[in-house]
Write a protein that holds these residues in place. Structure first.
Motif, short mmCIF file in Angstrom:
data_model
loop_
_atom_site.label_atom_id
_atom_site.label_comp_id
_atom_site.label_asym_id
_atom_site.label_seq_id
_atom_site.Cartn_x
_atom_site.Cartn_y
_atom_site.Cartn_z
N LEU A 156 -44.66 59.98 22.24
CA LEU A 156 -44.26 58.95 23.19
C LEU A 156 -45.41 58.56 24.11
O LEU A 156 -45.61 57.38 24.43
N THR A 160 -47.15 54.81 24.45
CA THR A 160 -47.16 54.04 25.70
C THR A 160 -48.55 53.94 26.33
O THR A 160 -48.95 52.88 26.79
N ARG A 166 -44.17 49.45 24.68
CA ARG A 166 -43.01 49.95 25.40
C ARG A 166 -42.07 50.66 24.43
O ARG A 166 -42.01 50.32 23.24
N LEU A 167 -41.36 51.66 24.95
CA LEU A 167 -40.41 52.39 24.13
C LEU A 167 -39.13 51.58 23.97
O LEU A 167 -38.76 50.79 24.85
N ASN A 169 -35.26 51.02 24.17
CA ASN A 169 -34.38 51.42 25.27
C ASN A 169 -33.80 52.81 25.04
O ASN A 169 -33.78 53.66 25.94
N ASN A 171 -34.87 55.35 23.20
CA ASN A 171 -35.89 56.40 23.33
C ASN A 171 -36.34 56.57 24.78
O ASN A 171 -36.60 57.68 25.24
N GLN A 172 -36.41 55.46 25.51
CA GLN A 172 -36.83 55.53 26.91
C GLN A 172 -35.82 56.31 27.75
O GLN A 172 -36.19 57.13 28.58
N THR A 173 -34.53 56.09 27.51
CA THR A 173 -33.52 56.77 28.31
C THR A 173 -33.47 58.27 28.01
O THR A 173 -33.21 59.08 28.91
N HIS A 175 -36.15 59.97 27.08
CA HIS A 175 -37.39 60.44 27.72
C HIS A 175 -37.18 60.58 29.23
O HIS A 175 -37.66 61.55 29.84
N ASN A 176 -36.45 59.64 29.83
CA ASN A 176 -36.16 59.73 31.28
C ASN A 176 -35.45 61.04 31.59
O ASN A 176 -35.78 61.73 32.57
N SER A 227 -33.76 50.14 31.30
CA SER A 227 -34.83 51.08 30.99
C SER A 227 -34.83 52.31 31.88
O SER A 227 -35.41 53.34 31.52
#
Length: 309
Positions: A156, A160, A166-167, A169, A171-173, A175-176, A227
């Motif tokens: 990741l 980035t 950008r990831l 959505n 995958n981003q959540t 990762h968050n 995001s």
């Protein structure tokens, strides 16, 4: 022990619901966060309940979380079935909510939900007989199923920071959530959610929600996926970090994920004959893909369940 099952369900074909959604977040687009596949109803829940009755009859109660709706075919008088409206568990700032990630942060608030519970989307199915021990170990702690991704954090970061991309959505959540747990517990869980039926303790769910209360509260007004959402894997990661769960990595034989736009996966499904599977709709699927998915489910689960009228 009593074990309940929780679903989220929406009839995205309902004109009243469509008007409510369009007034709040606009019409569906090709974007992942607000595509047709996110809401369209193909009676997936009906087949999921058939699979539950066939392979997990020991489930105590089934809660279906909805937005002032109920499936027309569902026998809501059945003693195992309980409809839970968004207004019963979501605070006012969330409403109306078209973001399943936000709804998932409030599952522990479902009235009379058992301490041990399973959570599923309506497109998740059981393909073989399962027992309570499939989901909870001998010490009664949940088995947290993840996909093995040993270098996920590095992958990741490369995408980035090096490639400047950008990831997605989803995958981003995830990762968050992993970053928050890393900051709190010093562990980054590379394992990715297996996108299938998960097991939880209500007390553990509530505890994790309290640990990250401020961070989660900052996302509750996201009426559509955003995001900065925090994916529900945070509840699995906290349980693992505090040794209140057992880590289990899945294979294609234990947890299989269809992308219904990829017809080649039907042959792969036959080869692996998995225990659990998901028929994932998306921005890439069209109505013909959905017809194929329904035909497949009808062939796999042809018998009407006791939950149907």
């Amino acid at each position: 022990m009593d074990i309940d099952l929780v679903y989220l369900w929406v009839n995205g074909n309902d004109p009243k619901w469509i008007a409510k959604r369009n007034a709040c977040i606009g019409e569906p687009s090709k974007a992942e966060e607000n595509c047709k596949g996110r809401y369209v109803n193909n009676d997936e829940l009906k087949f999921s309940l058939r699979s539950v009755e066939k392979y997990a009859p020991w489930i105590r109660k089934i809660f279906i979380v909805t937005d002032d709706q109920a499936p027309e075919w569902l026998d809501t008088s059945h003693p195992k079935i309980q409809i839970v409206d968004h207004t019963e568990i979501l605070p006012p700032e969330c409403l109306p909510c078209f973001n399943s990630v936000v709804i998932e942060h409030h599952l522990h608030r479902i009235p009379s939900l058992s301490e041990h519970f399973l959570y599923a989307n309506d497109d998740m199915y059981i393909n073989k007989p399962v027992t309570p021990e499939t989901f909870f170990d001998k010490d009664l702690l949940p088995k947290m199923r993840l996909n093995r991704r040993p270098f996920r954090k590095l992958t990741l970061l490369y995408r980035t920071k090096v490639l400047g991309k950008r990831l997605r959505n989803y995958n981003q959540t995830i990762h968050n959530a992993a970053l928050l747990v890393e900051q709190k517990y010093g562990i980054y869980y590379n394992g990715k959610t297996h996108h299938n039926i998960d097991a939880y303790l209500k007390s553990g769910y509530r505890h994790a929600r309290e640990v990250f209360d401020n961070e989660i509260k900052a996302t509750l007004s996201n009426h559509v996926r955003s995001s900065n959402d925090i994916q529900r894997n945070i509840y699995s990661y906290v349980a693992l970090a505090e040794k209140r769960a057992h880590l289990c990595y899945v294979t294609q034989r234990t947890s299989f994920r269809f992308h219904i736009d990829n017809r080649k996966l039907y042959r792969k499904f036959d080869r692996y004959n998995p225990m659990l599977f998901c028929m994932n709709d998306s921005q890439y699927a069209n109505d013909e893909d959905r017809k194929c998915a329904v035909a497949f489910l009808n062939k796999l689960f042809p018998d009407k369940s006791r939950f149907e009228k």
